[in-house]
Motif scaffolding. Structure first.
Motif, mmCIF file in Angstrom:
data_model
loop_
_atom_site.group_PDB
_atom_site.id
_atom_site.type_symbol
_atom_site.label_atom_id
_atom_site.label_comp_id
_atom_site.label_asym_id
_atom_site.label_seq_id
_atom_site.Cartn_x
_atom_site.Cartn_y
_atom_site.Cartn_z
ATOM 1 N N PRO A 34 0.080 7.396 2.911
ATOM 2 C CA PRO A 34 -0.272 8.799 2.722
ATOM 3 C C PRO A 34 0.928 9.699 2.968
ATOM 4 C CG PRO A 34 -1.879 7.673 4.092
ATOM 5 C CD PRO A 34 -0.733 6.742 3.914
ATOM 6 N N GLU A 39 -10.596 5.795 3.799
ATOM 7 C CA GLU A 39 -11.107 5.203 2.567
ATOM 8 C C GLU A 39 -10.644 3.767 2.460
ATOM 9 O OE1 GLU A 39 -11.078 9.306 -0.113
ATOM 10 O OE2 GLU A 39 -9.903 7.541 -0.711
ATOM 11 N N GLU A 72 -11.194 0.259 0.024
ATOM 12 C CA GLU A 72 -11.755 -0.278 -1.204
ATOM 13 C C GLU A 72 -12.679 -1.447 -0.902
ATOM 14 O OE1 GLU A 72 -8.627 -1.292 -3.789
ATOM 15 O OE2 GLU A 72 -7.793 0.728 -3.926
ATOM 16 N N LEU A 100 -8.350 12.248 5.233
ATOM 17 C CA LEU A 100 -9.565 11.618 4.703
ATOM 18 C C LEU A 100 -9.262 10.318 3.984
ATOM 19 C CD1 LEU A 100 -11.464 14.769 3.354
ATOM 20 C CD2 LEU A 100 -12.000 13.425 5.389
ATOM 21 N N LYS A 101 -8.103 10.267 3.345
ATOM 22 C CA LYS A 101 -7.740 9.040 2.631
ATOM 23 C C LYS A 101 -7.494 7.885 3.584
ATOM 24 C CE LYS A 101 -5.862 10.936 -1.646
ATOM 25 N NZ LYS A 101 -4.679 11.054 -2.520
ATOM 26 N N LEU A 102 -7.154 8.196 4.846
ATOM 27 C CA LEU A 102 -6.940 7.124 5.819
ATOM 28 C C LEU A 102 -8.213 6.332 6.084
ATOM 29 C CD1 LEU A 102 -4.699 8.959 8.450
ATOM 30 C CD2 LEU A 102 -3.989 7.320 6.713
ATOM 31 N N ILE A 127 -6.722 16.247 3.037
ATOM 32 C CA ILE A 127 -6.941 15.200 2.033
ATOM 33 C C ILE A 127 -6.295 13.894 2.470
ATOM 34 C CG2 ILE A 127 -6.450 14.528 -0.347
ATOM 35 C CD1 ILE A 127 -6.633 17.484 -1.111
ATOM 36 N N ALA A 128 -5.078 14.001 3.039
ATOM 37 C CA ALA A 128 -4.381 12.781 3.485
ATOM 38 C C ALA A 128 -5.117 12.104 4.619
ATOM 39 C CB ALA A 128 -2.951 13.141 3.903
ATOM 40 N N LYS A 187 -3.620 19.734 1.889
ATOM 41 C CA LYS A 187 -3.094 18.394 1.616
ATOM 42 C C LYS A 187 -3.184 17.504 2.848
ATOM 43 C CE LYS A 187 -0.110 17.247 -1.174
ATOM 44 N NZ LYS A 187 1.110 16.855 -1.892
ATOM 45 N N LYS A 224 0.838 -1.182 0.000
ATOM 46 C CA LYS A 224 0.000 0.000 0.000
ATOM 47 C C LYS A 224 0.882 1.244 0.000
ATOM 48 C CE LYS A 224 -3.820 -2.174 2.458
ATOM 49 N NZ LYS A 224 -4.727 -2.112 3.605
#
Length: 535
Positions: free
Chosen positions: A345, A430, A432, A426-428, A423-424, A420, A342
């Protein structure tokens, strides 16, 4: 991973929903994703051979390693063990022919005291209790007799013929003899036993039957024994951490052991201890036990004495992960997937790997490398494109301009860095869809709770069922998929016991009576009947 054997179980255990017409069955099975889950739960809980006895009034404390016997249509129970309480000394009876099942406590002036891992039987109008543990790691070889009419206990005098203090043995009646096998000798011996003793009730005398040395079972405890036609049969048991699944016969007339070789090896039960073994007509019936640490069993087997062959009545379902149908929300994971690397971030990367928050200049390409800026490269000559030359000049100009950065540019850069960071972060959160499968719970209890919530509270019409047929939302619906079939006033037909060991059994008419036991140190106080005619 699903085995081939478990795949065949799933094919055979499929349950139809009785559609209106054959043409409607296929759309229902494919369109509504919750149907396979509901039918699986219904299939697991219903077994017409079993009945659970409903206890009226106060039930007994849960326990294992107790002893039961039947006399004059009454079921008698003494002692047992519970992890939180210890060894018990209570004495109860229950009328098996009553309209309701009620445990009645029998109070006597004199009692045998705490007992577990002991044996109990009924002969004529008396009840006998022998051996067992009376305290932690302390065994006894005493015999107590209970007069049912006078409700009094009496201790029988111990003589030299008695075996040493013993517990975890197995016992059975054969005509006027009480026969015990195996167990664990306490006291100074501290060893497993393979001795076979016979007790004469009227003579108060023990006789060791297997005096002759030869082929005989290995020493063990937690075995089981039953009698049939001038012979006794013992099955399985354990010696330390080693468990057996062998079957032996002892001829009372010849006084010799015979190892029963099996004609077919297809349905031989797994090795186990703490199980039960009874005789019904010309069959031996085995239920439950423990196969390994934290692996109790709920399988049912019978052995035909005429053809010397095992038959599996019910397969073990305690390890349901191998046998159950896959949930509609899961994937059939035949092989474990390798985890992909992976990309961390920005904020979680080392400082040396973080990119500059500003648009980074294009790096100069080393000689011998190939990229979008080079048209051709080999080990000797390098041809650099005009784009790269322009890039190098821009880099020099930018280095000169950074010295004269204004305050506005610094503030803009800070705002851009904060953006940024958001955004980083929030990506934690997410994940799939394919990664969600790794976090799903395979626990069968969770699946049952999920199904219950769906049946009770979900208003969608495609999740509502009535008599196996989809109905329209708004009509009165009663779902009975999770409920067993109710029998008489005192029994619940179709409900079978869960996996367990250390339970007590007795035969009453054409039924096997089963009480208690435990699983993972959790004891039970439930009572079941197994209809032996439905094999």
């Amino acid at each position: 991973m699903y085995s081939k054997r478990s795949q065949s179980y799933r094919n055979n255990d499929s349950l139809k929903l009785y559609p209106i017409s054959p043409s409607d069955s296929q759309p229902q099975e494919t369109e509504y994703k919750y149907l396979p889950l509901i039918t699986r739960v219904s299939q697991e809980q219903l077994d017409p051979k079993w009945q659970e006895c409903k206890i009226e009034g106060k039930n007994l404390l849960p326990r294992s390693n107790s002893a039961i016997t039947i006399l004059n249509n009454y079921l008698y129970l003494y002692g047992g063990y519970q992890y939180a309480i210890g060894i018990m000394k209570d004495f109860y009876k229950l009328n098996l022919n009553g309209q309701t099942y009620v445990w009645q406590k029998i109070k006597c002036d004199y009692e045998p005291g705490p007992h577990c891992r002991h044996s109990m039987c009924s002969f004529e109008d008396n009840i006998y209790l022998f051996g067992g543990q009376v305290a932690d790691s302390i065994s006894t070889n005493e015999i107590f007799i209970h007069d049912v009419k006078q409700q009094q206990w009496k201790k029988i005098e111990v003589n030299k013929t008695y075996p040493a203090p013993i517990d975890s043995h197995c016992a059975t009646l054969l005509e006027d003899q009480w026969i015990i096998f195996g167990g664990f000798y306490g006291g100074n011996q501290c060893k497993h036993s393979n001795d076979l003793y016979s007790y004469k009730f009227n003579e108060n005398n023990w006789i060791k039957l297997n005096k002759q040395k030869g082929m005989e079972p290995a020493p063990r405890d937690g075995s089981s024994i039953t009698s049939y036609n001038k012979s006794v049969f013992i099955f399985a048991g354990k010696n330390g951490d080693m468990r057996y699944n062998d079957l032996w016969q002892f001829d009372i007339l010849k006084l010799e052991w015979t190892f029963i070789s099996i004609n077919s090896f297809n349905n031989i039960p797994m090795s186990r201890s703490g199980h039960s073994l009874i005789t019904y007509q010309n069959k031996l019936v085995v239920f439950g036990g423990i196969h390994d640490i934290t692996w109790e069993l709920d399988d049912l087997h019978s052995f035909n004495l005429d053809i010397q062959e095992w038959k599996t009545i019910n397969f073990d379902t305690s390890r349901r992960q191998e046998l159950e149908l896959p949930s509609p929300l899961k994937t059939n994971r035949n092989q474990p997937r390798q985890r992909k690397t992976k990309k961390l971030p920005i904020l979680l990367r080392p400082m040396s790997l973080r990119k500059s928050p500003c648009p980074s200049p294009k790096k100069q390409i080393r000689s011998g490398s190939f990229s979008q800026y080079s048209s051709y490269s080999n080990g000797h000559n390098n041809f650099v494109s005009s784009d790269q030359s322009q890039y190098q000049s821009n880099q020099n100009n930018q280095n000169n301009s950074t010295v004269h950065t204004t305050l506005n540019n610094v503030q803009e850069r800070k705002r851009w860095e904060q953006q940024k960071k958001k955004i980083a972060m929030l990506k934690l959160f997410e994940v799939e869809n394919r990664e969600i499968m790794n976090f799903e719970d395979d626990c069968n209890v969770a699946e049952k709770l999920k199904t219950s919530i769906i049946l009770i509270g979900n208003p969608k019409q495609d999740l509502k069922l009535r008599k196996g047929i989809l109905t329209e939302f708004g009509s009165q619906i009663v779902s009975k998929f999770l409920l067993p079939i109710t029998g008489g006033q005192n029994t619940i037909n179709g409900k079978k016991p869960c996996a367990r060991d250390g339970h007590a059994v007795a035969v009453f008419n054409d039924f096997m009576i089963l009480f208690g036991g435990d699983r993972h140190t959790m004891s039970f106080n439930d009572l079941y009947q197994l209809n032996l005619n439905q094999f």
